[in-house]
Design a protein around this motif. Structure first.
Motif, short mmCIF file in Angstrom:
data_model
loop_
_atom_site.label_atom_id
_atom_site.label_comp_id
_atom_site.label_asym_id
_atom_site.label_seq_id
_atom_site.Cartn_x
_atom_site.Cartn_y
_atom_site.Cartn_z
N LEU A 44 2.69 10.27 3.25
CA LEU A 44 1.84 9.55 2.30
C LEU A 44 0.46 10.19 2.30
N PRO A 45 -0.21 10.23 1.16
CA PRO A 45 -1.50 10.91 1.10
C PRO A 45 -2.59 10.17 1.88
N GLY A 93 2.93 6.26 -2.86
CA GLY A 93 3.99 7.23 -3.12
C GLY A 93 5.39 6.80 -2.73
N ALA A 94 5.52 5.71 -2.00
CA ALA A 94 6.86 5.26 -1.57
C ALA A 94 7.73 4.86 -2.76
N ALA A 151 0.83 -1.21 0.00
CA ALA A 151 0.00 0.00 0.00
C ALA A 151 0.86 1.26 0.00
N ALA A 152 1.93 1.28 0.80
CA ALA A 152 2.80 2.46 0.85
C ALA A 152 3.42 2.72 -0.52
N TRP A 153 3.84 1.67 -1.19
CA TRP A 153 4.45 1.80 -2.51
C TRP A 153 3.45 2.47 -3.47
N ASP A 154 2.21 1.98 -3.44
CA ASP A 154 1.17 2.54 -4.30
C ASP A 154 0.81 3.97 -3.93
N LYS A 174 -3.02 3.88 13.76
CA LYS A 174 -1.61 3.58 13.44
C LYS A 174 -1.35 3.81 11.96
N PHE A 175 -2.26 3.37 11.10
CA PHE A 175 -2.12 3.60 9.67
C PHE A 175 -2.02 5.09 9.36
N LEU A 176 -2.92 5.88 9.94
CA LEU A 176 -2.93 7.32 9.69
C LEU A 176 -1.67 7.99 10.22
#
Length: 108
Positions: free
Chosen positions: A70-71, A7-8, A2-5, A60-62
């Motif tokens: 990350l957006p 913007g990571a 998810a992070a990659w998608d 935690k995600f936010l």
């Protein structure tokens, strides 16, 4: 993931390594089955089966998304129908999440 998608993919190798090894904020030990079930989905697409951990998981995600720039989309926030406030807490970021009871117990 998810992070990659989110913007990571545009991060430097150093930042990606810091994110991948961030035991203070990013990494969370969970049951292998739950981790496989979650995959690379965001909380808008998956929530822990144990409803007692859902608010913690979303917060935690936010917090991680905010910490790493990350957006956090309005659509993601609307998924829970609650109020989310991210505020500067000095050296770190604090996420304050208020979810209505229906969102906290939804199956995702």
């Amino acid at each position: 993931g998810a992070a990659w998608d989110m913007g990571a993919a545009r991060w430097s190798a150093q930042l990606r390594q810091r994110f991948a090894n961030d035991t203070d904020y990013n990494l969370l030990a969970v049951d292998g089955g739950a981790n496989q079930d979650k995959g690379d989905r965001t909380p808008g697409q998956w929530l822990p089966p144990n409803s007692a951990y859902r608010c913690f998981y979303v917060a935690k995600f936010l917090m991680v998304a905010s910490r790493y720039g990350l957006p956090i989309t309005r659509a993601l926030l609307r998924r829970w129908g609650g109020d989310v406030v991210l505020e500067d807490a000095g050296p770190g970021v604090r996420a304050v999440v208020t979810l209505p009871a229906a969102a906290a117990t939804a199956s995702g």
